[in-house]
Design a protein around this motif. Structure first.
Motif, short mmCIF file in Angstrom:
data_model
loop_
_atom_site.label_atom_id
_atom_site.label_comp_id
_atom_site.label_asym_id
_atom_site.label_seq_id
_atom_site.Cartn_x
_atom_site.Cartn_y
_atom_site.Cartn_z
N CYS A 109 -4.40 11.88 9.74
CA CYS A 109 -4.83 10.91 10.77
C CYS A 109 -5.28 9.61 10.12
O CYS A 109 -5.00 8.52 10.64
N LEU A 110 -5.99 9.69 9.01
CA LEU A 110 -6.43 8.50 8.30
C LEU A 110 -5.24 7.68 7.80
O LEU A 110 -5.20 6.46 7.96
N LEU A 111 -4.24 8.35 7.24
CA LEU A 111 -3.05 7.63 6.76
C LEU A 111 -2.28 7.00 7.91
O LEU A 111 -1.79 5.87 7.78
N VAL A 112 -2.15 7.69 9.03
CA VAL A 112 -1.46 7.12 10.19
C VAL A 112 -2.22 5.92 10.72
O VAL A 112 -1.63 4.89 11.06
N GLY A 165 -1.50 -1.74 9.58
CA GLY A 165 -0.71 -2.63 8.74
C GLY A 165 -1.36 -2.90 7.40
O GLY A 165 -0.99 -3.84 6.71
N ILE A 166 -2.33 -2.08 7.02
CA ILE A 166 -3.00 -2.26 5.73
C ILE A 166 -2.10 -1.68 4.65
O ILE A 166 -1.85 -0.48 4.61
N TYR A 182 0.42 4.55 0.05
CA TYR A 182 0.20 5.71 0.92
C TYR A 182 0.43 7.01 0.16
O TYR A 182 -0.26 8.00 0.40
N PHE A 183 1.38 7.02 -0.72
CA PHE A 183 1.62 8.22 -1.53
C PHE A 183 0.41 8.54 -2.40
O PHE A 183 -0.04 9.68 -2.46
N PRO A 214 2.07 -10.03 -0.35
CA PRO A 214 2.87 -9.27 0.61
C PRO A 214 4.37 -9.49 0.42
O PRO A 214 5.16 -8.62 0.74
N GLU A 215 4.77 -10.64 -0.10
CA GLU A 215 6.19 -10.90 -0.31
C GLU A 215 6.78 -9.99 -1.39
O GLU A 215 7.98 -9.80 -1.46
N ALA A 216 5.93 -9.44 -2.24
CA ALA A 216 6.42 -8.58 -3.32
C ALA A 216 6.74 -7.17 -2.84
O ALA A 216 7.37 -6.41 -3.56
#
Length: 97
Positions: A4-7, A13-14, A21-22, A79-81
């Protein structure tokens, strides 16, 4: 709870880098697995110490994931990377790799 925390983070959008996330999942899983392995009675102990091998591996994976997270977060990539943003830019402009 970890899922739930990851979702929630995903919907907010963090995201600061690819693989974040992995690493968050590995840290959360290692912490939970280390706690669960402490409850087991049929464990393999690390040599003659009182430390369970599976518990040590789980907690070690958690520590490694947290260290990698902290190291990657300190570099503050733009963010472009991010791969997903590079891919969108290539599709938009029609560029090939």
């Amino acid at each position: 709870m970890g899922f739930c925390l990851l979702v929630w983070l995903l919907r907010k959008g963090i995201r600061t880098f690819d693989g974040m996330y992995f690493l968050l999942y590995v840290a959360w899983y290692g912490l939970g697995r280390g706690w669960i392995e402490g409850l087991r009675t049929d464990s393999l102990y690390f040599f003659s110490t009182g430390i369970r091998t599976s518990q040590m591996v789980a907690l070690l994976s958690c520590v490694v994931a947290v260290v990698l997270l902290l190291c990657k977060m300190r570099t503050h990539p733009s963010p472009e990377a991010l791969y997903v943003n590079r891919k969108k830019r290539m599709e938009h402009t029609g560029e090939e790799n």
